[in-house]
Structures are given as C-alpha cells and as structure tokens.
Write a protein that holds these residues in place. Structure first.
Motif, short mmCIF file in Angstrom:
data_model
loop_
_atom_site.label_atom_id
_atom_site.label_comp_id
_atom_site.label_asym_id
_atom_site.label_seq_id
_atom_site.Cartn_x
_atom_site.Cartn_y
_atom_site.Cartn_z
N SER A 133 15.15 134.45 -24.58
CA SER A 133 15.17 133.19 -25.32
C SER A 133 15.36 131.99 -24.41
N VAL A 134 15.94 132.20 -23.24
CA VAL A 134 16.17 131.07 -22.34
C VAL A 134 15.25 131.23 -21.14
N PHE A 135 15.07 130.13 -20.41
CA PHE A 135 14.12 130.14 -19.31
C PHE A 135 14.83 130.51 -18.01
N PRO A 136 14.39 131.57 -17.36
CA PRO A 136 15.11 132.07 -16.18
C PRO A 136 15.06 131.12 -14.99
N HIS A 137 14.05 130.21 -14.96
CA HIS A 137 13.91 129.36 -13.78
C HIS A 137 14.69 128.06 -13.91
N LEU A 138 15.36 127.87 -15.04
CA LEU A 138 16.14 126.65 -15.24
C LEU A 138 17.63 127.01 -15.30
#
Lengths: 263, 272
Positions: free
Chosen positions: A83-88
C-alpha cells in the motif's frame, strides 16, 4: 462521508457468476464490514467499489451519481500489502497525495507550500504514532507501522470513502488491537465512510456499524459456476454505533469543499 | 555436512576468489617459459617482460607517426563510441520501457514490434549501416544502439509490469494522473532496475564495439588489436584484452556502486 448505493449489481467473468443480485444502501459515515468465506466475492465487491472492476449488470451510485469506472481521489484505499511506496520515505509517502493534488506537472511542492504540507503531514504522522520515523523507508518499518503509514497516506488526501482490503490480516493480535484503536479514532475524527473486507469476525463486530456477510446460497459443484454469492446476512450492530462529533482539533481533510457540520 | 551448507569464511572466500586468477597467471608463465626455452623468437606466448616493454611503448611513449599516446587515444576513441551509444540506448529504453509497460495501448502497438526487432542479429545489419551511414562514427554507434536497445526496452517494460498492481491503484486514489504516476511512482522505481539492465548490456555493447572497430575503423581498441594481429603481436594483443576487460569490469563496478548509493531503498525491495 458519502452514501453508497448498489443497484442490483452482478459480476460475471465469462460464464462464471461471482456476485449476483447485490442491492445495498450504505448511509454516509457508516463503517461497513464485509465478511464471508474465501472466494465469495468480497474482494470483487471492493474492487468494483474502487472502480478497478466494472459491474456486469446493475450500477453503483455514490451520492446518487454513477461511479467513475476508474479509481480516483474520492476513494482512498489500504491493501493488505504494497500500500505504501517503497522508494519514498515515511514523510514523502504521506506528502505524496498533497503534492500530486497541487502540482499537476511536476508532482512536487517547493518552498512555503511544501513547508505547510510538511507540517500537516508531521501532525498526521504523530497522530498515527509514527513520530520519529519520518525519514525511514517503509522496508525499515514493522508490518503494523506500514499499515499505520498507509492509513495516514490515504487520510492525508481527504477521501470521502475509505476502502480497506484485509488491512490488518497479516498483523499480530496485540498490534492489531492497537491499530483498531487508531482506526476507530480516524473514523470518528475524519468524515469517512469506511468499507472494510476482513476474515476476522471479531474485528468486524468490534469496529463496524454494520456487518454484511456474503455467501453462496447454492454451492454444489455443478451449481458453483452458475450461481454467484449474494448478501446472506445484513447485521446492524447493537447498541447502535455512530461516528462521534468531531474532536476539537480534528484531523484535517484535504478536500476543498467544506465538510458538513457535525456530520 | 552437506555441500550446500558449507560456507567459506570471509578470509577464505577472498583467497578462493583469487585462486583461479593466480592459477591462470602461473599457467601462462610456465607455458611461456617452456615455449621460449625451445625457441627464443616464439611470438605465441610472449614473456611478461616483453609485454611490459610493449605496454610501455604503446601507453607511455609518444608515437612518432601520429604524435599521440596510442593506447590513450585508442581508449578515448573506443570509450567515446561506447558511452555515447549507451547513453542513447539508456535514454530511449527508459522512455519506451515506461510507456510500453504503463500504457496498455502502447503495449498493444509496440510490444510485439520490440520483441521481433530484438531478434534481429545486429551484426547482420552492420553492412547495411556501413552502406547507409558510411564508415564513420555514426555507423559504429548505431550498431551498439541496435544491439542493446531492444533488449533493454523489453527488460524495462517487464519491470514496469512487475510493479505491484496495488501501487498503481493506490497512486490513482491519491489523485495521480497517468503522467504523475509515470513521474513519481514508476520512474524512480525503474531507475535502479535500469542500472541492472545496463550492466547486463555492457557485455553485448563491448562485443559490438570491437566488432565494428575490427571491420572498418582507424582508431580504437578493437582496431588496434586487429591491426597488430597481422604481425602476430601477442605482446600487444594480450595487454589490450586485459585492459578492455578491466575497463568493462570498472564500469560494472561503478554502476553497482551507483545503484547502492543512489537508491538505498532498493536492496530490501529486491530481496522480497
């Protein structure tokens, strides 16, 4: 904070009927829990509501308006994973919704606008118990913290409806209890209508205002393909739960239209 | 204990890694000595001192005819071609990879075209390139681009398609447009994978470079090797091959380092 209406909705994949005769009214600010055995179409139901899938027959209305056939900012979502962005970083994840909203071309904010959004995001992160983790990447967070982050990220954009697809299914019981407290608070303090798919009956009854059970009425092998699941139980939780009046310092919604007073 | 559970210690691992190199070097020296003992004029396996002499002449002494250091000017010529070709390939692969991976319509139109073109043997096109573009730099750069680009596009578009569906849905629920998704969600996540793709294409890129230089060129590392081949100058060829290998290895190492430093989040994502 929107009314949802399913009007005799069917979903078929080729000859295979997954859901049939789904008619449902959901009041604004309800907290709806969807339960049922695996493969009974709960997730299909949620994906239709998300706009990711289209009903084969019937229609879905939100506040009386037919649903857009693609996901948009009115409906936030938290999945069980990814659900969340791994690169941020944690902070960038929460900021993303605001940056996308206000910077159409670059998708990034700078200067004062960035500062204001950051302050808001930091306050929200403190609310969900992620203070001090702003600069970590999601992979450095535990499963429970990742889901808190996903909730904060979704709420920051100010959706009218929040869709949860087994959001706490992979968490330990203790952590799950903590995040239930948070979920209840978010529901009380924002203006959300929440629809949650869950395998956990106690979770459904602890959080929801209304529990909907999906079931296949005819489940003999020769009938499986031709009869879909439908709503078998529709339980209002008693004593009746309603969202509390908003707290003195509510979590601000990112929407531009004024929220109804005391909704 | 089972072989699959036997792990060398860190120190032992270093020695073990060095062993094959040392063995090859020893094998070469022994073979060279044996042949030179039989015939001091043997050119096939020159002694280390002969090679050192050749390197000194090629790398550190001004060439009387051209007025330059030959090894340096060869290296500059070759690297110039290689790097400009890789820059073109990388930029184009990034754009096409994202467009094909993200837009179903682009995939429908270009997907099979790219798959088919990646099957064309680039060296078979070299005569066409020479005819159309002449024998200058352009045809060499074009060969490397043709040799590396389709593979990179395919690789990158697959990496885009592998991004979890949930992420793209989530971005849409945050109000992102297609452009914003490409810019803020897909591009930053594809960059570290682009480095992987580029590392894999370094080998083919060098292959096509040397091939193009061997056939028609007046400078470059490949040109030099194929020029001195006429005189059986193994004392020049072998150091050149080692030098090319070293350059390729350093480029690979630098890319790996860049990936680790610039994308600290990527290691744990890949581990999943």
């Amino acid at each position: 904070m929107s009314a949802i209406r399913f009007d005799d909705v069917w979903k078929e994949y080729g000859d295979h009927i997954v859901l049939e005769r789904i008619t449902l009214e959901v009041a604004p600010r309800a907290f709806l829990a969807l339960v049922g055995p695996s493969g009974c179409g709960k997730t299909t139901f949620l994906r239709m509501l998300l706009g990711e899938e289209r009903p084969t027959r019937g229609q879905i209305l939100i506040d009386g308006v037919p649903l857009q056939p693609e996901p948009d900012a009115d409906r936030g979502v938290v999945f069980q994973r990814y659900s969340v962005f791994p690169h941020l970083t944690v902070l960038q994840n929460v900021l993303l919704g605001r940056e996308l909203q206000h910077s159409k071309f670059l998708g990034r904010l700078f200067g004062a606008a960035k500062k204001a959004a950051t302050d808001e995001a930091m306050a929200l992160l403190a609310e969900v118990g992620l203070k001090g983790h702003e600069d970590k990447y999601p992979s450095a967070l535990s499963g429970g913290m990742q889901q808190r982050l996903a909730l904060a990220q979704a709420v920051m954009r100010g959706p009218k409806i929040l869709l949860l697809d087994e959001p706490f299914g992979a968490l330990d019981p203790g952590i799950r209890a903590d995040i239930h407290v948070l979920m209840k608070r978010l529901w009380n303090e924002t203006e959300l209508t929440v629809v949650m798919v869950t395998h956990d009956l106690s979770e459904a009854f602890r959080l929801a205002t209304r529990v909907i059970a999906f079931e296949r009425n005819r489940d003999r092998p020769e009938e499986r393909e031709r009869y879909g699941a439908t709503i078998s139980r529709d339980l209002e939780i008693y004593p009746r739960r309603t969202a509390q009046l908003r707290a003195v310092a509510p979590i601000r919604s990112g929407r531009d239209d004024p929220a109804e007073q005391g909704a | 204990m089972r072989l699959i559970n036997l792990r060398p210690s860190r120190q032992l691992a270093i020695y073990m890694a060095a062993l094959p190199f040392v063995l090859v070097a020893i094998g070469y020296v022994l073979g060279s000595e044996a042949r030179l003992a039989e015939n001091p004029n043997d050119k096939l396996l020159p002694a280390l001192s002969t090679m050192a002499q050749a390197v000194k002449q090629m790398a550190f002494q001004l060439d009387a005819r051209t007025g330059s250091y030959l090894m340096l000017s060869d290296t500059i010529a070759s690297l110039g071609r290689l790097l400009s070709a890789l820059a073109i390939s990388t930029a184009a692969a990034l754009v096409f990879g994202i467009v094909i991976g993200l837009l179903p319509a682009a995939n429908a139109m270009l997907g099979s075209f790219v798959s088919v073109t990646s099957m064309v043997p680039p060296l078979a096109l070299l005569p066409i390139l020479f005819i159309v573009m002449g024998l200058g730099e352009n045809s060499k750069i074009a060969l490397i681009v043709i040799g590396t680009l389709p593979g990179m596009i395919r690789d990158l578009s697959m990496r885009v398609l592998e991004l979890p569906r949930e992420q793209l849905i989530k971005a849409q629920t945050l109000g992102a447009s297609s452009w914003q998704i490409a810019l803020r969600v897909v591009l930053p996540q594809i960059l570290p994978r682009l480095i992987d793709s580029l590392r894999l294409q370094l080998g083919p890129a060098w292959l096509f470079l040397i091939a193009a230089e061997a056939i028609a060129s007046d400078s470059g590392l490949g040109y030099r090797i194929f020029l001195v081949r006429r005189y059986l100058a193994m004392d020049i060829i072998i150091p050149y091959v080692i030098w090319i290998t070293l350059l390729a290895f350093l480029m690979d190492f630098a890319l790996r380092l860049l990936q680790r430093k610039a994308f600290p989040w990527f290691a744990s994502v890949r581990a999943e």
